[in-house]
Design an enzyme around this catalytic site. Sequence first.
Site, PDB file in Angstrom:
ATOM      1  CE  LYS A 112      -4.334  -1.744   1.730  1.00  0.00           C
ATOM      2  NZ  LYS A 112      -5.218  -1.886   2.875  1.00  0.00           N
ATOM      3  CE  LYS A 195      -6.099  -8.318  -1.997  1.00  0.00           C
ATOM      4  NZ  LYS A 195      -5.685  -7.902  -0.668  1.00  0.00           N
ATOM      5  CE  LYS A 198     -13.472  -3.439   0.279  1.00  0.00           C
ATOM      6  NZ  LYS A 198     -13.474  -3.152   1.719  1.00  0.00           N
TER       7      LYS A 198
HETATM    8  P1  TYM Z   1     -10.980  -5.768   3.961  1.00  0.00           P
HETATM    9  O1  TYM Z   1     -11.990  -4.695   4.243  1.00  0.00           O
HETATM   10  O2  TYM Z   1      -9.927  -5.494   2.951  1.00  0.00           O
HETATM   11  O3  TYM Z   1     -11.697  -7.093   3.516  1.00  0.00           O
HETATM   12  C1  TYM Z   1     -12.739  -7.689   4.270  1.00  0.00           C
HETATM   13  C2  TYM Z   1     -12.628  -9.195   4.188  1.00  0.00           C
HETATM   14  O4  TYM Z   1     -12.661  -9.626   2.830  1.00  0.00           O
HETATM   15  C3  TYM Z   1     -11.554 -10.478   2.563  1.00  0.00           C
HETATM   16  N1  TYM Z   1     -11.122 -10.282   1.165  1.00  0.00           N
HETATM   17  C4  TYM Z   1     -10.976 -11.272   0.278  1.00  0.00           C
HETATM   18  N2  TYM Z   1     -11.167 -12.602   0.369  1.00  0.00           N
HETATM   19  C5  TYM Z   1     -10.945 -13.354  -0.740  1.00  0.00           C
HETATM   20  N3  TYM Z   1     -10.540 -12.820  -1.931  1.00  0.00           N
HETATM   21  C6  TYM Z   1     -10.326 -11.491  -2.070  1.00  0.00           C
HETATM   22  N4  TYM Z   1      -9.950 -10.985  -3.252  1.00  0.00           N
HETATM   23  C7  TYM Z   1     -10.537 -10.653  -0.926  1.00  0.00           C
HETATM   24  N5  TYM Z   1     -10.429  -9.308  -0.711  1.00  0.00           N
HETATM   25  C8  TYM Z   1     -10.779  -9.110   0.576  1.00  0.00           C
HETATM   26  C9  TYM Z   1     -10.482 -10.042   3.543  1.00  0.00           C
HETATM   27  O5  TYM Z   1      -9.546 -11.073   3.766  1.00  0.00           O
HETATM   28  C10 TYM Z   1     -11.299  -9.714   4.779  1.00  0.00           C
HETATM   29  O6  TYM Z   1     -11.545 -10.873   5.532  1.00  0.00           O
HETATM   30  N6  TYM Z   1      -7.770  -5.507   7.737  1.00  0.00           N
HETATM   31  C11 TYM Z   1      -9.061  -6.025   7.355  1.00  0.00           C
HETATM   32  C12 TYM Z   1     -10.195  -5.537   8.237  1.00  0.00           C
HETATM   33  C13 TYM Z   1     -10.026  -5.743   9.706  1.00  0.00           C
HETATM   34  C14 TYM Z   1     -10.135  -6.975  10.397  1.00  0.00           C
HETATM   35  C15 TYM Z   1      -9.947  -6.650  11.770  1.00  0.00           C
HETATM   36  C16 TYM Z   1     -10.365  -8.301  10.010  1.00  0.00           C
HETATM   37  C17 TYM Z   1      -9.780  -4.779  10.630  1.00  0.00           C
HETATM   38  N7  TYM Z   1      -9.734  -5.322  11.876  1.00  0.00           N
HETATM   39  C18 TYM Z   1      -9.978  -7.633  12.749  1.00  0.00           C
HETATM   40  C19 TYM Z   1     -10.401  -9.277  10.990  1.00  0.00           C
HETATM   41  C20 TYM Z   1     -10.191  -8.953  12.351  1.00  0.00           C
HETATM   42  C21 TYM Z   1      -9.342  -5.569   5.948  1.00  0.00           C
HETATM   43  O7  TYM Z   1      -8.830  -4.595   5.474  1.00  0.00           O
HETATM   44  O8  TYM Z   1     -10.303  -6.259   5.335  1.00  0.00           O
END
Ligand code: TYM
Length: 331
Positions: A112, A195, A198
Amino acid sequence: MADRVFSGIQPTSGIHLGNYLGAIRNWVTMQESYDCIYCIVDLHALTVVHDAREMLSNTREVAAALLASGIDPKRSVLFVQSNVAAHTQLAWIFNCITPMGWLNKMTQFKEKAGKDREGAVTGLFDYPVLMAADILAYRATHVPVGDDQKQHLELARNIAGMFNRKFAVDYFTLPEPMILGEATRVMSLRDGTKKMSKSDPSEQSRLNLVDDADTIAQKIRRAKSDSLPGVTYDPASRPEASNLLTIYAALSNRPRAEVEVELESSPFSDFKSRLADLAVAKLSPIAAEMRRISADPGYIDQILREGAERADAIAAPILREVEGLVGFLRP
Ligand code: TYM
C-alpha cells in the site's frame, strides 16, 4: 473461555465478490454456532478515505451489504469501530509492546505504501496493531478472514503472546484465523494473478455486490480467458480459468474437484454463460435487498447504535482488566 468470533471489514466503497466469498458468507454461516461480533472498521479506512461524506456513505453501504447478505443483528453484534473507545485505547497499549521490526515485515504495508514509504501515513504502518486490538478487545477466539489477512492474524497472535509474557499473565488466548471455503483468495477478472480488490482502478476487474444482473453478466462475459481447450484448474499456467472455476465452485457450494471434472471439456464460452447465470442468481437478490435496506438509513443507524452499545458492554470491562494488568491507576 467461550468461543467468540470477531471480524471486520473496511468501509471503502465497492464491496466485491472477494469480500463476499472470502469473508462475509462465512460470517453468515458462523452465526449458527458462535457468538459473533462483526465490525465496520472506519478507523482503518481513515488511513485511505479522507472525505467525510464518503466515509459516512461507505459505512452505511457496508452495513447494508452485511445485512443484505444475511448478518442478523439480533443474533450477532454489528457495529462501527470508532463508536467503541476500547479499540484505540487498547491499540495504544499494544503499540507500546510491539517492536517496529514486526510491522516492517508486513507485506500489505509495503504494497500500500508503494515506493513512497516516507510519505505513507503513520496509521497505515500501525494498521495491524489496531487490528490486533479489534480482536483482543473482545478476547475473540476465532477470526474468519480471507487469505490476504493471514499475516495480520499471525501478528495479532504474536502481540497477544507478547502481552502475556511482558506482564507475566495468561490473559489473552491466541486468536485462530479461519480461512474457509473454496474461494479464500478471489482474483481479478482482468488479471488472474492479481487479487480482486476495491483499489483496482478497473471496474471490470471485480463483481461488486451492488451490481445489477446485466452488469454481472457483462463483466463475466468480458472476463479474461485463454484459448486452451476446456476449463481446468492450474493456477500457474491458467490463472484466469482457475479463478473463474474456483468462483463457480464457491457460488455453487460444491468442492472444486467435483466442478473440475464436469468442466474439463466444456468450451469456455459455455462455461462463462453458466457462470454468469449462477452469479446473477446468487448475487442479484443481495443487491436488491441492499437497495431496499439503503433506502432507510434511519434503520441502519439504529442497528449500528444498538450494536455499538452491545460491543462496548463486552469490550469496556476487558479494557479495564487490561489497564489493571499494566498498572494504570484507577483512583
Ligand atoms: P478488507 O476490508 O480489505 O476485507 C474484508 C474481508 O474480505 C476479505 N477479502 C478477500 N477474500 C478473498 N478474496 C479477495 N480478493 C478478498 N479481498 C478481501 C479479507 O480477507 C477480509 O476478511 N484488515 C481487514 C479488516 C479488519 C479486520 C480486523 C479483520 C480490521 N480489523 C480484525 C479481521 C479482524 C481488511 O482490510 O479487510
